[in-house]
Design a protein around this motif. Sequence first.
Motif, PDB file in Angstrom:
ATOM      1  N   CYS A   1      44.837  45.933  41.379  1.00 10.43           N
ATOM      2  CA  CYS A   1      43.780  44.663  41.846  1.00 10.43           C
ATOM      3  C   CYS A   1      44.494  43.196  41.764  1.00 10.43           C
ATOM      4  O   CYS A   1      44.913  43.217  40.586  1.00 10.43           O
ATOM      5  CB  CYS A   1      42.475  44.967  41.038  1.00 10.43           C
ATOM      6  SG  CYS A   1      41.797  46.447  41.457  1.00 10.43           S
ATOM      7  N   SER A   2      44.079  42.517  42.586  1.00 10.38           N
ATOM      8  CA  SER A   2      44.476  41.076  42.247  1.00 10.38           C
ATOM      9  C   SER A   2      43.489  40.531  41.767  1.00 10.38           C
ATOM     10  O   SER A   2      42.169  40.657  41.805  1.00 10.38           O
ATOM     11  CB  SER A   2      44.856  40.553  43.565  1.00 10.38           C
ATOM     12  OG  SER A   2      45.796  40.705  44.113  1.00 10.38           O
ATOM     13  N   VAL A   3      43.592  39.793  40.378  1.00  6.08           N
ATOM     14  CA  VAL A   3      42.616  39.109  39.979  1.00  6.08           C
ATOM     15  C   VAL A   3      43.327  37.404  39.442  1.00  6.08           C
ATOM     16  O   VAL A   3      44.397  37.075  39.562  1.00  6.08           O
ATOM     17  CB  VAL A   3      42.381  39.688  38.295  1.00  6.08           C
ATOM     18  CG1 VAL A   3      41.922  40.952  38.431  1.00  6.08           C
ATOM     19  CG2 VAL A   3      43.478  39.500  37.482  1.00  6.08           C
ATOM     20  N   HIS A   4      42.069  36.518  39.471  1.00  5.13           N
ATOM     21  CA  HIS A   4      42.482  35.171  39.133  1.00  5.13           C
ATOM     22  C   HIS A   4      41.911  34.498  38.156  1.00  5.13           C
ATOM     23  O   HIS A   4      42.087  33.329  37.871  1.00  5.13           O
ATOM     24  CB  HIS A   4      42.105  34.431  40.648  1.00  5.13           C
ATOM     25  CG  HIS A   4      42.604  34.985  42.004  1.00  5.13           C
ATOM     26  ND1 HIS A   4      43.952  34.942  42.318  1.00  5.13           N
ATOM     27  CD2 HIS A   4      42.041  35.499  42.910  1.00  5.13           C
ATOM     28  CE1 HIS A   4      44.353  35.725  43.326  1.00  5.13           C
ATOM     29  NE2 HIS A   4      43.216  35.918  43.700  1.00  5.13           N
ATOM     30  N   THR A   5      40.840  35.200  37.445  1.00  5.10           N
ATOM     31  CA  THR A   5      40.367  34.516  36.498  1.00  5.10           C
ATOM     32  C   THR A   5      40.281  35.826  35.263  1.00  5.10           C
ATOM     33  O   THR A   5      40.098  36.826  35.542  1.00  5.10           O
ATOM     34  CB  THR A   5      38.855  34.134  36.611  1.00  5.10           C
ATOM     35  OG1 THR A   5      38.019  35.175  37.079  1.00  5.10           O
ATOM     36  CG2 THR A   5      39.033  32.927  37.720  1.00  5.10           C
ATOM     37  N   LYS A   7      42.634  43.233  47.172  1.00  4.33           N
ATOM     38  CA  LYS A   7      42.110  41.884  46.728  1.00  4.33           C
ATOM     39  C   LYS A   7      40.977  41.864  45.618  1.00  4.33           C
ATOM     40  O   LYS A   7      40.071  42.682  45.668  1.00  4.33           O
ATOM     41  CB  LYS A   7      41.812  41.272  48.271  1.00  4.33           C
ATOM     42  CG  LYS A   7      42.907  41.298  49.161  1.00  4.33           C
ATOM     43  CD  LYS A   7      42.218  40.829  50.383  1.00  4.33           C
ATOM     44  CE  LYS A   7      43.508  40.399  51.655  1.00  4.33           C
ATOM     45  NZ  LYS A   7      43.174  40.106  52.746  1.00  4.33           N
ATOM     46  N   GLU A   8      40.920  40.434  45.174  1.00  2.84           N
ATOM     47  CA  GLU A   8      39.875  40.324  43.985  1.00  2.84           C
ATOM     48  C   GLU A   8      38.409  40.561  44.730  1.00  2.84           C
ATOM     49  O   GLU A   8      37.691  40.995  44.069  1.00  2.84           O
ATOM     50  CB  GLU A   8      39.947  39.049  43.756  1.00  2.84           C
ATOM     51  CG  GLU A   8      39.116  38.547  42.406  1.00  2.84           C
ATOM     52  CD  GLU A   8      39.330  37.306  41.820  1.00  2.84           C
ATOM     53  OE1 GLU A   8      39.726  37.307  40.612  1.00  2.84           O
ATOM     54  OE2 GLU A   8      39.195  36.409  42.525  1.00  2.84           O
ATOM     55  N   ALA A   9      38.129  40.248  46.043  1.00  5.44           N
ATOM     56  CA  ALA A   9      36.750  40.373  46.769  1.00  5.44           C
ATOM     57  C   ALA A   9      36.741  41.707  47.437  1.00  5.44           C
ATOM     58  O   ALA A   9      35.713  41.863  48.140  1.00  5.44           O
ATOM     59  CB  ALA A   9      36.717  39.013  47.333  1.00  5.44           C
ATOM     60  N   SER A  10      37.459  42.705  47.230  1.00  2.00           N
ATOM     61  CA  SER A  10      37.537  43.733  47.851  1.00  2.00           C
ATOM     62  C   SER A  10      36.691  44.960  47.251  1.00  2.00           C
ATOM     63  O   SER A  10      35.926  44.578  46.477  1.00  2.00           O
ATOM     64  CB  SER A  10      38.880  44.574  48.246  1.00  2.00           C
ATOM     65  OG  SER A  10      38.996  45.659  49.007  1.00  2.00           O
ATOM     66  N   PHE A  11      37.055  46.044  47.840  1.00  2.00           N
ATOM     67  CA  PHE A  11      36.123  47.430  47.052  1.00  2.00           C
ATOM     68  C   PHE A  11      36.617  47.361  45.546  1.00  2.00           C
ATOM     69  O   PHE A  11      37.672  46.739  45.153  1.00  2.00           O
ATOM     70  CB  PHE A  11      36.741  48.632  47.419  1.00  2.00           C
ATOM     71  CG  PHE A  11      36.510  48.946  49.147  1.00  2.00           C
ATOM     72  CD1 PHE A  11      35.344  48.908  49.608  1.00  2.00           C
ATOM     73  CD2 PHE A  11      37.629  48.669  49.869  1.00  2.00           C
ATOM     74  CE1 PHE A  11      35.189  49.221  50.685  1.00  2.00           C
ATOM     75  CE2 PHE A  11      37.438  48.980  51.302  1.00  2.00           C
ATOM     76  CZ  PHE A  11      36.158  49.141  51.664  1.00  2.00           C
ATOM     77  N   SER A  12      35.743  47.812  44.561  1.00  2.00           N
ATOM     78  CA  SER A  12      35.912  47.773  43.047  1.00  2.00           C
ATOM     79  C   SER A  12      36.857  49.156  43.092  1.00  2.00           C
ATOM     80  O   SER A  12      36.996  50.267  44.051  1.00  2.00           O
ATOM     81  CB  SER A  12      34.652  48.217  42.607  1.00  2.00           C
ATOM     82  OG  SER A  12      34.099  49.508  42.651  1.00  2.00           O
ATOM     83  N   PRO A  13      37.666  49.228  41.814  1.00  2.00           N
ATOM     84  CA  PRO A  13      38.390  50.573  41.819  1.00  2.00           C
ATOM     85  C   PRO A  13      37.474  51.652  41.524  1.00  2.00           C
ATOM     86  O   PRO A  13      37.834  52.697  42.045  1.00  2.00           O
ATOM     87  CB  PRO A  13      39.011  50.254  40.411  1.00  2.00           C
ATOM     88  CG  PRO A  13      38.892  48.413  40.337  1.00  2.00           C
ATOM     89  CD  PRO A  13      37.845  48.226  40.966  1.00  2.00           C
ATOM     90  N   GLU A  14      36.420  51.671  40.947  1.00  2.00           N
ATOM     91  CA  GLU A  14      35.613  52.820  40.987  1.00  2.00           C
ATOM     92  C   GLU A  14      35.091  53.451  42.210  1.00  2.00           C
ATOM     93  O   GLU A  14      35.139  54.280  42.515  1.00  2.00           O
ATOM     94  CB  GLU A  14      34.188  52.306  40.175  1.00  2.00           C
ATOM     95  CG  GLU A  14      34.401  52.420  38.710  1.00  2.00           C
ATOM     96  CD  GLU A  14      34.666  50.715  38.325  1.00  2.00           C
ATOM     97  OE1 GLU A  14      35.173  50.283  37.325  1.00  2.00           O
ATOM     98  OE2 GLU A  14      34.878  49.799  39.503  1.00  2.00           O
ATOM     99  N   GLN A  15      34.765  52.430  43.232  1.00  2.00           N
ATOM    100  CA  GLN A  15      34.479  52.811  44.486  1.00  2.00           C
ATOM    101  C   GLN A  15      35.659  53.736  45.176  1.00  2.00           C
ATOM    102  O   GLN A  15      35.491  54.754  45.920  1.00  2.00           O
ATOM    103  CB  GLN A  15      34.045  51.604  45.519  1.00  2.00           C
ATOM    104  CG  GLN A  15      32.819  51.222  45.069  1.00  2.00           C
ATOM    105  CD  GLN A  15      32.589  49.967  45.928  1.00  2.00           C
ATOM    106  OE1 GLN A  15      33.433  48.951  45.803  1.00  2.00           O
ATOM    107  NE2 GLN A  15      31.511  49.760  46.430  1.00  2.00           N
ATOM    108  N   VAL A  16      36.938  53.056  45.164  1.00  2.00           N
ATOM    109  CA  VAL A  16      38.198  53.627  45.651  1.00  2.00           C
ATOM    110  C   VAL A  16      38.333  54.998  44.885  1.00  2.00           C
ATOM    111  O   VAL A  16      38.917  55.875  45.629  1.00  2.00           O
ATOM    112  CB  VAL A  16      39.272  52.603  45.481  1.00  2.00           C
ATOM    113  CG1 VAL A  16      40.577  53.519  45.982  1.00  2.00           C
ATOM    114  CG2 VAL A  16      39.042  51.327  46.261  1.00  2.00           C
TER     115      VAL A  16
END
Length: 222
Positions: free
Chosen positions: A113-117, A92-101
């Motif tokens: 990743c979902s993004v809205h902007t 989700k947009e407000a979830s972990f960052s790709p780097e963390q994962v």
Amino acid sequence: MTICLVTDRRRLGAAIGAPPSAWIEALHAQVEAAVEAGVDFVQIREPDLETAELSALVRSIAIKCRATITKVLVNDRLDVALAANAAGVHLKEASFSPEQVRRLTPAGFLIGCSVHTPLTAAARRSADFLVAGTVLPTVSKRATDYLEWKGLEKVVDAARGTPVLGIGGLDVASMPKVAATGAAGVAAVGAFIPTVGQGPSQFMQNRVKELRFAFDSARRDP
């Protein structure tokens, strides 16, 4: 063109007239048809399922996708994705960052990743791909700010080469406009739900062919 089926067993079951007891079975039939039709990703998005039931569902679908081009992703449940041997996770947009994962996952593990902007697209472009929405009004997302075509184009620009899939209210007729934004393809729930009486296999074969033809034809246009 990249195509992602996003699951919603409740909406699927209601559309085909199946009782709740048959929703999981209907979802399996839908996914099997999608795999046969050659979709690129299946995103398992069933947030109301308990962890054990969700894990069993993902594991069984991942097994069916072995030796096919279709990759199984789990919506925002990294723990389930890893435990059930899914190909990746969709954040989700407000979830972990790709780097963390990436620090927690093996090489080759896919991250969407979902993004809205455009701002969040720029912040998350280290993912393997982004899903941008909601593009147009849809049953799943009615009361929201829609990206529309200009917004989707801005997200694609902000992603700077990371593939972007549009989501929300998109169907075959939308494909030329999706292609014109520079997006890499689409993710969808409703576009892959048949009506009562339609066999899932033939429906999915036709739908995937129609989407690819409409999108790729527009991409070839000068």
